[in-house]
Design a protein around this motif. Structure first.
Motif, short mmCIF file in Angstrom:
data_model
loop_
_atom_site.label_atom_id
_atom_site.label_comp_id
_atom_site.label_asym_id
_atom_site.label_seq_id
_atom_site.Cartn_x
_atom_site.Cartn_y
_atom_site.Cartn_z
N LEU A 149 43.58 42.99 44.40
CA LEU A 149 44.48 42.16 45.21
C LEU A 149 44.91 42.98 46.42
CD1 LEU A 149 46.76 40.73 42.37
CD2 LEU A 149 44.73 39.65 43.38
N ILE A 150 44.80 42.40 47.63
CA ILE A 150 45.11 43.11 48.86
C ILE A 150 45.95 42.23 49.77
CG2 ILE A 150 44.18 44.26 50.91
CD1 ILE A 150 41.67 44.88 49.35
N ASN A 151 47.00 42.82 50.34
CA ASN A 151 47.81 42.16 51.36
C ASN A 151 47.83 43.05 52.59
OD1 ASN A 151 50.92 42.23 52.53
ND2 ASN A 151 50.11 40.16 52.29
N SER A 152 47.43 42.49 53.75
CA SER A 152 47.38 43.25 55.00
C SER A 152 48.18 42.53 56.07
CB SER A 152 45.93 43.43 55.48
OG SER A 152 45.16 44.11 54.52
N ILE A 153 48.95 43.29 56.85
CA ILE A 153 49.78 42.73 57.91
C ILE A 153 49.56 43.51 59.19
CG2 ILE A 153 52.15 42.31 58.70
CD1 ILE A 153 52.96 42.00 55.78
N TYR A 154 49.40 42.80 60.32
CA TYR A 154 49.31 43.41 61.64
C TYR A 154 50.39 42.80 62.53
CZ TYR A 154 44.85 45.64 60.61
OH TYR A 154 43.87 46.44 60.07
N ALA A 170 39.68 39.69 44.70
CA ALA A 170 38.26 39.90 44.42
C ALA A 170 38.06 40.23 42.94
CB ALA A 170 37.69 41.03 45.27
N LEU A 171 36.96 39.73 42.41
CA LEU A 171 36.55 40.03 41.04
C LEU A 171 35.15 40.62 41.11
CD1 LEU A 171 36.87 39.88 37.94
CD2 LEU A 171 35.91 37.57 38.06
N SER A 172 34.97 41.83 40.58
CA SER A 172 33.66 42.49 40.63
C SER A 172 33.26 42.99 39.25
CB SER A 172 33.68 43.65 41.63
OG SER A 172 34.60 44.65 41.23
N TRP A 173 31.95 43.07 39.05
CA TRP A 173 31.38 43.56 37.80
C TRP A 173 30.31 44.59 38.14
CZ3 TRP A 173 26.29 42.67 35.84
CH2 TRP A 173 26.09 43.10 34.51
N ALA A 174 30.39 45.75 37.51
CA ALA A 174 29.42 46.83 37.74
C ALA A 174 28.71 47.16 36.44
CB ALA A 174 30.11 48.06 38.29
N TYR A 175 27.39 47.35 36.55
CA TYR A 175 26.58 47.66 35.37
C TYR A 175 25.74 48.90 35.62
CZ TYR A 175 23.10 47.23 31.67
OH TYR A 175 22.28 47.48 30.60
N THR A 184 26.04 46.04 41.17
CA THR A 184 27.37 45.46 41.33
C THR A 184 27.25 44.04 41.88
OG1 THR A 184 28.28 47.65 41.83
CG2 THR A 184 29.65 45.75 42.38
N THR A 185 28.07 43.15 41.36
CA THR A 185 28.22 41.81 41.94
C THR A 185 29.71 41.53 42.14
OG1 THR A 185 27.73 39.45 41.66
CG2 THR A 185 28.22 40.70 39.67
N THR A 186 30.06 40.91 43.28
CA THR A 186 31.46 40.71 43.64
C THR A 186 31.67 39.33 44.25
OG1 THR A 186 31.72 43.07 44.13
CG2 THR A 186 33.40 41.59 44.99
N TYR A 187 32.70 38.65 43.78
CA TYR A 187 33.17 37.43 44.45
C TYR A 187 34.56 37.72 45.00
CZ TYR A 187 35.60 33.09 45.27
OH TYR A 187 36.36 32.11 45.85
N SER A 188 34.79 37.34 46.25
CA SER A 188 36.10 37.56 46.86
C SER A 188 36.55 36.33 47.63
CB SER A 188 36.07 38.78 47.80
OG SER A 188 35.17 38.57 48.88
#
Length: 281
Positions: A149-154, A170-175, A184-188
């Motif tokens: 989980l990421i929160n960015s402010i400018y 984002a949810l990622s899985w590494a094998y 690695t596969t990632t959905y964000s």
């Protein structure tokens, strides 16, 4: 090139000073359009930093200050510096579950290029804050799952520019395919908020695949690629990519990378775009 100094340990507290040097070439430092005169420039980056790390049995705290300074060989009026302070915590909740929390704030005074985005916006002060939480769960001896989980402010000193906030998950899985190879596969999902009268928001979905390989104990590389979907921009699709190679030495390392990823418009507009970058450090 990373030049690292000695570590002074006091009990379980470690102080780690270091200096990172980067050299790159920009063929269009003023971002001029087609038909306009362009002249490239060499850019030297010097980044001294000082980090304090406190390690306990299951928890680790760190505090870091870094000064990022960029020096242009020809266009010295583009020189700028960014101050960055970071606080972090790593906790081993159980044998297979860990938690990482990181909060970083940066400030640049009268810079043409705000931190992270790399887009020229005209000289103004910029404050950015990035807060992240990462949960890592080991599923089996060869696989792990991450939730990020990421929160960015400018925020910009000049009111003519558009402040923005980005929330990402984002949810990622590494094998571990082999001893030195991982997949690695990632959905964000990201949502961009812009401080405009219309309060425009833009959503982004990304699905990517990657492979990392250690060729030798001191040489490794990784490759990745993915597809982007922007439902708020006429259901448009785009693509992402990444490549990185790292060579380690006794007291330094050399890294070359290419990245194609989404970025927001650095205060210029309530918009997102693709950014291509090549970096050697």
């Amino acid at each position: 090139l990373l030049v690292c100094c000695t570590k002074d340990a006091i009990g379980e507290t470690i102080m780690k000073p270091s200096v990172t040097l980067e050299e790159r070439y920009d063929s269009n430092p003023y971002s001029r359009g087609a038909g306009q005169e362009k002249e490239g420039d060499s850019i030297t980056s010097v980044m001294p930093q000082f980090e304090i790390v406190d390690e306990q049995k299951k928890i680790r705290f760190n505090a870091l200050y870094r000064l990022n300074s960029w020096y242009y060989l020809k266009n010295t009026n583009l020189n700028y510096a960014i101050h960055n302070a970071t606080l972090g915590m790593n906790m081993n909740i159980s044998h297979n579950l860990s938690l990482r929390i990181n909060d970083s704030i940066s400030y640049a005074e009268d810079t043409l290029v705000p931190s992270d985005t790399g887009i020229q916006i005209g000289q103004t002060g910029v404050i950015s804050n990035n807060f992240s939480t990462i949960v890592n769960q080991r599923i089996s001896p060869n696989s792990t799952a991450n939730i990020t989980l990421i929160n960015s402010i400018y925020e910009y000193k000049n009111p003519a520019f558009t402040d923005s906030r980005t929330d990402s998950a984002a949810l990622s899985w590494a094998y571990g395919w082999a001893a030195d190879t991982s997949l690695t596969t990632t959905y964000s999902f990201s949502k961009y908020y812009f401080d405009t009268n219309g309060g425009d928001n833009i959503k982004s979905h990304t699905l990517s695949l990657g492979i990392a390989e250690r060729l030798y104990p001191t040489l490794s590389f990784n490759l990745s690629g993915g597809i982007l979907y922007w439902p708020d921009l006429d259901d448009r699709f785009n693509w992402t990519a990444g490549a990185n190679i790292t060579k380690s030495f006794d007291r330094s390392s050399l890294n070359i990378s290419y990245t194609r990823a989404t970025t927001q418009a650095s205060g210029l507009a309530n918009a997102i775009m693709m950014r291509n970058s090549v970096l050697m450090s």
